[in-house]
Design a protein around this motif. Structure first.
Motif, short mmCIF file in Angstrom:
data_model
loop_
_atom_site.label_atom_id
_atom_site.label_comp_id
_atom_site.label_asym_id
_atom_site.label_seq_id
_atom_site.Cartn_x
_atom_site.Cartn_y
_atom_site.Cartn_z
N GLU A 12 0.81 -1.31 0.08
CA GLU A 12 0.15 -0.01 -0.19
C GLU A 12 0.74 1.36 -0.17
O GLU A 12 0.49 2.27 -0.63
N ILE A 13 1.93 1.15 0.79
CA ILE A 13 2.84 2.29 0.81
C ILE A 13 3.60 2.68 -0.46
O ILE A 13 3.51 3.73 -0.98
N LYS A 14 4.16 1.55 -1.35
CA LYS A 14 4.72 1.59 -2.44
C LYS A 14 3.63 2.31 -3.36
O LYS A 14 4.11 3.03 -4.23
N ALA A 15 2.37 1.92 -3.41
CA ALA A 15 1.37 2.35 -4.38
C ALA A 15 1.59 4.16 -4.05
O ALA A 15 1.35 4.59 -4.79
N ALA A 16 1.17 4.31 -2.71
CA ALA A 16 1.39 5.98 -2.33
C ALA A 16 2.55 6.67 -2.95
O ALA A 16 2.63 7.65 -3.39
N LEU A 17 3.63 5.94 -2.67
CA LEU A 17 5.00 6.60 -3.23
C LEU A 17 5.12 6.73 -4.64
O LEU A 17 5.67 7.65 -5.16
N SER A 18 4.45 5.82 -5.50
CA SER A 18 4.49 5.90 -7.04
C SER A 18 3.88 7.14 -7.32
O SER A 18 4.28 7.68 -8.65
N ASP A 19 3.21 7.89 -6.64
CA ASP A 19 2.55 9.27 -6.95
C ASP A 19 3.40 10.27 -6.51
O ASP A 19 3.07 11.57 -6.92
N VAL A 20 4.46 10.26 -5.84
CA VAL A 20 5.25 11.23 -5.21
C VAL A 20 6.39 11.47 -6.23
O VAL A 20 7.15 10.58 -6.45
N LEU A 21 6.51 12.54 -6.66
CA LEU A 21 7.59 12.99 -7.51
C LEU A 21 9.06 12.65 -7.14
O LEU A 21 9.72 12.14 -7.87
N LEU A 22 9.24 12.57 -5.96
CA LEU A 22 10.57 12.46 -5.41
C LEU A 22 10.96 11.03 -5.66
O LEU A 22 12.14 10.57 -5.77
N PHE A 23 10.02 9.89 -5.74
CA PHE A 23 10.11 8.57 -5.81
C PHE A 23 9.90 8.15 -7.35
O PHE A 23 10.10 6.93 -7.48
N LYS A 24 9.19 8.91 -8.20
CA LYS A 24 8.76 8.32 -9.43
C LYS A 24 9.82 7.55 -10.42
O LYS A 24 9.50 6.68 -11.03
N ASN A 25 11.22 8.19 -10.27
CA ASN A 25 12.46 7.73 -10.93
C ASN A 25 12.97 6.59 -10.58
O ASN A 25 14.10 6.17 -11.03
N LEU A 26 12.48 6.09 -9.27
CA LEU A 26 13.44 5.14 -8.81
C LEU A 26 12.88 3.71 -9.42
O LEU A 26 11.83 3.66 -9.80
N ASN A 27 13.77 2.68 -9.27
CA ASN A 27 13.20 1.43 -9.86
C ASN A 27 12.60 0.58 -8.85
O ASN A 27 12.60 1.03 -7.58
N ASP A 28 12.02 -0.42 -8.92
CA ASP A 28 11.05 -1.35 -7.79
C ASP A 28 12.07 -1.53 -6.73
O ASP A 28 11.56 -1.58 -5.70
N GLN A 29 13.18 -2.26 -7.02
CA GLN A 29 14.24 -2.58 -6.07
C GLN A 29 14.63 -1.50 -4.93
O GLN A 29 14.50 -1.44 -3.77
N GLN A 30 14.80 -0.38 -5.55
CA GLN A 30 14.98 0.95 -4.89
C GLN A 30 13.81 1.39 -3.93
O GLN A 30 14.09 1.88 -2.77
N VAL A 31 12.71 1.29 -4.43
CA VAL A 31 11.58 1.77 -3.81
C VAL A 31 11.19 0.70 -2.62
O VAL A 31 10.83 1.14 -1.36
N ASP A 32 11.35 -0.60 -2.92
CA ASP A 32 11.28 -1.40 -1.93
C ASP A 32 12.15 -1.32 -0.64
O ASP A 32 11.89 -1.51 0.41
N ARG A 33 13.48 -0.90 -1.09
CA ARG A 33 14.44 -0.49 0.03
C ARG A 33 13.93 0.53 0.82
O ARG A 33 14.31 0.90 2.06
N VAL A 34 13.58 1.76 0.04
CA VAL A 34 13.26 2.86 0.92
C VAL A 34 11.74 2.33 1.75
O VAL A 34 11.74 2.93 3.05
N VAL A 35 10.84 1.78 1.29
CA VAL A 35 9.88 1.23 2.24
C VAL A 35 10.23 0.40 3.16
O VAL A 35 9.49 0.77 4.30
#
Length: 122
Positions: A51-74
């Motif tokens: 659910e957090i990953k889905a929310a972050l996908s709408d945040v400009l700061l995180f839009k250009n990260l790949n899935d693995q990078q977003v997973d690490r942030v989450v």
């Protein structure tokens, strides 16, 4: 199909009902510990992270990260709870944080004047 016991599996709480076979039945089950062993983390955390990953996908700061990078942030996000009226950040305080609101409402104040109201996934 229907399932039963999801809350028990998510939250590791006892099932509050009695379940009785009305006819000959074959039932598949998994216990909380079995799911934890299979998944290597609580199912409730997996749902929350998705659910957090889905929310972050709408945040400009995180839009250009790949899935693995977003997973690490989450997985680095620290979950905190605040009571009504409790200060989350003081004006002039350290600016090295990113906040994502999972639930509740937040007021943003500047010089004690409300400049914005934030809610879920802001």
């Amino acid at each position: 199909g229907m399932s039963y016991g999801a809350r028990a599996l998510l939250d590791n709480v006892p099932i509050e009902d009695r379940i009785v076979a009305k006819s000959k039945a074959i039932v598949h089950r998994i216990m909380y510990d079995g799911a934890l062993e299979a998944l290597k983390e609580p199912l409730s955390d997996i749902f929350r992270w998705k659910e957090i990953k889905a929310a972050l996908s709408d945040v400009l700061l995180f839009k250009n990260l790949n899935d693995q990078q977003v997973d690490r942030v989450v997985r680095q996000l620290e979950r905190r709870s605040y009571d009504k009226g409790e200060v989350i950040v003081r004006q002039g305080g350290e600016a090295g944080h990113f906040f994502l609101i999972q639930s509740g409402a937040i007021r943003v104040l500047k010089d004690e004047q409300e400049v914005r109201s934030l809610g879920r996934w802001d």
